[in-house]
Design a protein around this motif. Structure first.
Motif, short mmCIF file in Angstrom:
data_model
loop_
_atom_site.label_atom_id
_atom_site.label_comp_id
_atom_site.label_asym_id
_atom_site.label_seq_id
_atom_site.Cartn_x
_atom_site.Cartn_y
_atom_site.Cartn_z
N ASP A 47 0.91 -1.19 -0.05
CA ASP A 47 0.05 0.08 -0.14
C ASP A 47 0.78 1.16 0.05
N LEU A 48 2.11 1.01 0.72
CA LEU A 48 2.99 2.14 0.69
C LEU A 48 3.52 2.50 -0.67
N ASN B 179 2.38 1.55 -3.62
CA ASN B 179 1.06 2.26 -4.83
C ASN B 179 0.63 3.08 -4.25
N GLY B 180 0.70 3.81 -3.29
CA GLY B 180 0.20 5.25 -2.89
C GLY B 180 -1.18 4.92 -2.24
N VAL B 181 -1.76 3.77 -2.03
CA VAL B 181 -2.92 3.75 -1.36
C VAL B 181 -3.05 4.19 0.08
N LEU B 182 -1.68 4.08 0.80
CA LEU B 182 -1.82 4.38 2.08
C LEU B 182 -1.67 5.99 2.02
N GLU B 183 -0.89 6.60 1.13
CA GLU B 183 -0.93 8.02 1.33
C GLU B 183 -2.24 8.57 0.72
N ARG B 184 -2.71 7.80 0.05
CA ARG B 184 -4.27 8.39 -0.43
C ARG B 184 -5.22 8.23 0.62
N MET B 185 -5.10 7.28 1.58
CA MET B 185 -6.05 7.30 2.87
C MET B 185 -5.55 8.18 3.80
N ARG B 186 -4.24 8.71 3.84
CA ARG B 186 -3.94 9.36 4.83
C ARG B 186 -4.30 10.87 4.51
N VAL B 187 -4.69 11.44 3.33
CA VAL B 187 -5.07 12.56 3.28
C VAL B 187 -6.62 12.71 3.69
N LEU C 198 5.85 -0.08 8.71
CA LEU C 198 5.79 1.28 8.61
C LEU C 198 7.21 1.87 8.87
N LYS D 189 9.78 0.88 6.21
CA LYS D 189 9.33 1.15 4.76
C LYS D 189 10.29 0.53 3.77
N GLU E 97 4.03 9.05 12.97
CA GLU E 97 4.43 8.94 11.66
C GLU E 97 3.71 9.65 10.35
N ILE E 98 2.49 10.02 11.01
CA ILE E 98 1.47 10.57 10.02
C ILE E 98 0.96 11.71 10.44
#
Lengths: 255, 326
Positions: free
Chosen positions: A83-84, A86-94, A161, A164, A253-254
């Motif tokens: 997820d890290l 492919n950007g899915v985690l970042e998408r959820m973090r915003v 996490l 990484k 971290e987030i």
């Protein structure tokens, strides 16, 4: 937070149920253990004095479920690394979604998976080996497995996490996993009669030993103080510690 | 909509301190379409990641969509959409599932998320693809899905990081038309990064030019281009003749200091038409075998050239990876 956890869980569940081969493989794994490994151990156990008392199958069956828990939870950080990448985690973090939910959602999914695996083991063992299974014992053993899954998944995901990096993550997990597994006596109980004293003491320092013993004793319905009360306390402690570490890391971290 | 003051971010890379963004002051009003233009590695993505709560600034403050970035990140998150440069989708999921989940994570109810999913699927021309697995989408379709994910909760402010990179010119133009429509229909404030000069020029109300982590110019595309008075002359010569061509260019009446970009020599003159005959004669006299002489109306690249002595294009591909990770 509960709502967000449920959302993440639900979406992962849908994804998991879509892949039939994966489900079959995951449920087939415990059966392989039960059929290909357990008969051998059962023979060893009946012929070795000083081993755990009682029916060999009653001792081995819960141990196999705990082993499955260990193996499938320890590497669950891989999903986060994916997820890290492919950007899915970042998408959820915003999104305003709870950071803790991002961690717990996948842990819940893993619990469902290991519980299904454990149930498969119990049912197959019950059909094939005529186990004297009690409902309470089974439920308690499943609960032990679920708590252990939660602890290990949260730790694994948090570690992923923090590192990484797939190579570092894999190295750390496999380096920790081998001694932890061997010293836990999950597959081969470590008793004072069989093991040298130092090894026995080392194994007692391993929280997994306590969790494995706890599972074995709850399964046969023997609620002695040492394995059950102390074991329960050890399991509760590592669960709380891992949740504290995980939520703290995720929230820090987030941002 | 966005106000920042002294926003900065540095990274520690192998013991070295890299100032990715330094002392950035940005003001974006509601409804505006602003482009952050700069070469790769200039600090565009780092700036965006800070403004979208993904990365904590080393120093400075910012108010985004009415909420303080540092003290109320959740308030900011609720009101913005962010489309990352690389997107953020799981190939094994279906298009509508991914959009609905995103909507629900933004707090929409199940029915509302479903309704909005239908709306953005239509807006971004993904109709008929909603049940497809994401990995089966084409590059352009996937990019439109990324944007749909950033818009599902109808945010008043949306950040698009390189929305058109990797797309063919036709898809790029189509995507921009979509974004333009959104702006005119919903009044969404759009903040975009790009390294395509033509896009910054054609589709934004205002352009911020960033280089080495600093904002070096700020204005409408017209006002920026107006700063470069006159025309640009570009002489292309064989590589070994570049020096000789520079010498000739230096002798041209009223010309600016010549700049070398690859095998071409560029300079500005107030009026190119009166200079060309003189230039051709001088090149001939100096025996410089000229491949071509071009007169170019000023572009945003000329501003960049004027301010930094470099061209935005020549930096392409030399991206410095910033280890900001999460």
């Amino acid at each position: 937070m509960i709502r967000d956890t449920a959302l993440i869980f639900q979406s992962q569940f849908v994804l998991a149920t879509r892949s039939l081969p994966r489900i079959v493989l995951e449920l087939g794994q415990p059966i392989a253990w039960l059929l290909l490994f357990a008969p051998l151990m059962a023979g060893v156990m009946t012929n070795t004095p000083g081993f755990l008392s009682g029916d060999a199958w009653m001792v081995l069956t819960p141990a196999i479920t705990i082993y499955m828990v260990l193996m499938s939870s320890a590497f669950s950080g891989y999903a986060l690394l994916g997820d890290l990448a492919n950007g899915v985690l970042e998408r959820m973090r915003v999104t305003p979604a709870s950071r803790t939910a991002l961690l717990l959602g996948s842990a819940m999914m893993r619990i469902v998976q290991t519980t299904a695996q454990s149930l498969t083991v119990f049912v197959v063992a019950w059909i094939l080996f005529d186990l004297r299974i009690t409902l309470v014992g089974t439920l308690l053993t499943l609960a032990v497995g679920a708590l252990l899954t939660l602890t290990l998944t949260v730790s694994s995901v948090t570690l992923a996490l923090l590192t990484k990096s797939e190579p570092i993550f894999t190295t750390v997990i496999s380096t920790c996993l081998l001694p932890l597994t061997l010293l836990s006596g999950i597959l081969m109980p470590i008793t004072p009669d069989l093991a040298p004293q130092w090894l026995y003491i080392l194994s007692r320092c391993n929280p997994l030993t306590w969790a494995a013993d706890l599972a074995r004793y709850t399964f046969i319905g023997e609620y002695a103080f040492q394995p059950v009360v102390i074991g329960g306390a050890v399991l509760a402690t590592i669960t709380v510690l891992s949740l504290w570490w995980g939520t703290r890391t995720f929230n820090r971290e987030i941002l | 909509m966005i106000t920042t003051s002294g926003l900065a971010r540095s990274f520690q890379v192998e013991g070295r301190r890299i100032e990715a963004v330094r002392d950035v002051d940005i003001d974006v009003s509601a409804g505006e379409s602003v482009t952050l233009l700069g070469p790769n590695g200039a600090g565009k993505t780092t700036t965006f990641r800070m403004l979208t709560t993904l990365l904590r600034p080393t120093s400075g403050t910012a108010t985004v969509a009415g909420h303080d970035l540092l003290s109320d990140p959740t308030g900011v998150r609720r009101r913005i959409g962010y489309v990352a440069q690389g997107g953020g989708t799981d190939g094994e999921r279906r298009v509508f599932e991914e959009i609905e989940l995103q909507g629900r994570l933004y707090g929409l109810s199940k029915g509302e998320a479903r309704r909005r999913t239908g709306a953005v699927i239509e807006q971004l021309e993904l109709t008929g693809l909603d049940k497809r697995l994401i990995r089966t989408l084409s590059g352009g379709q996937r990019r439109r899905l990324d944007i749909a994910l950033g818009l599902v909760h109808a945010p008043p402010l949306v950040f698009l990081d390189e929305p058109t990179s990797g797309l063919d010119p036709q898809s790029r133009a189509a995507l921009w038309r979509r974004v333009q429509t959104l702006r005119s229909e919903l009044g969404t404030t759009v903040f975009v990064t790009t390294h395509y000069l033509e896009e910054a020029d054609a589709y934004s109300d205002r352009v911020l030019i960033i280089d080495h982590g600093r904002i070096i110019a700020d204005g409408t595309p017209e006002s920026l281009k107006a700063k470069v008075a006159g025309h640009r002359v570009e002489i292309t010569v064989p590589m070994d003749m570049v020096r000789a061509a520079v010498a000739v260019a230096e002798g041209v009446t009223d010309a600016s200091e010549p700049v070398v970009v690859g095998d071409s020599v560029r300079f500005q003159v107030p009026k190119a038409d009166v200079v060309i005959p003189e230039l051709i004669r001088a090149l001939d006299f100096a025996s410089v075998p000229t491949k071509s002489v071009q007169v170019v109306r000023p572009t945003l690249d000329d501003i960049f050239l004027l301010l930094t002595g470099r061209s935005i294009r020549e930096d392409a591909g030399s991206e410095t990876p910033t280890p900001d990770g999460m």
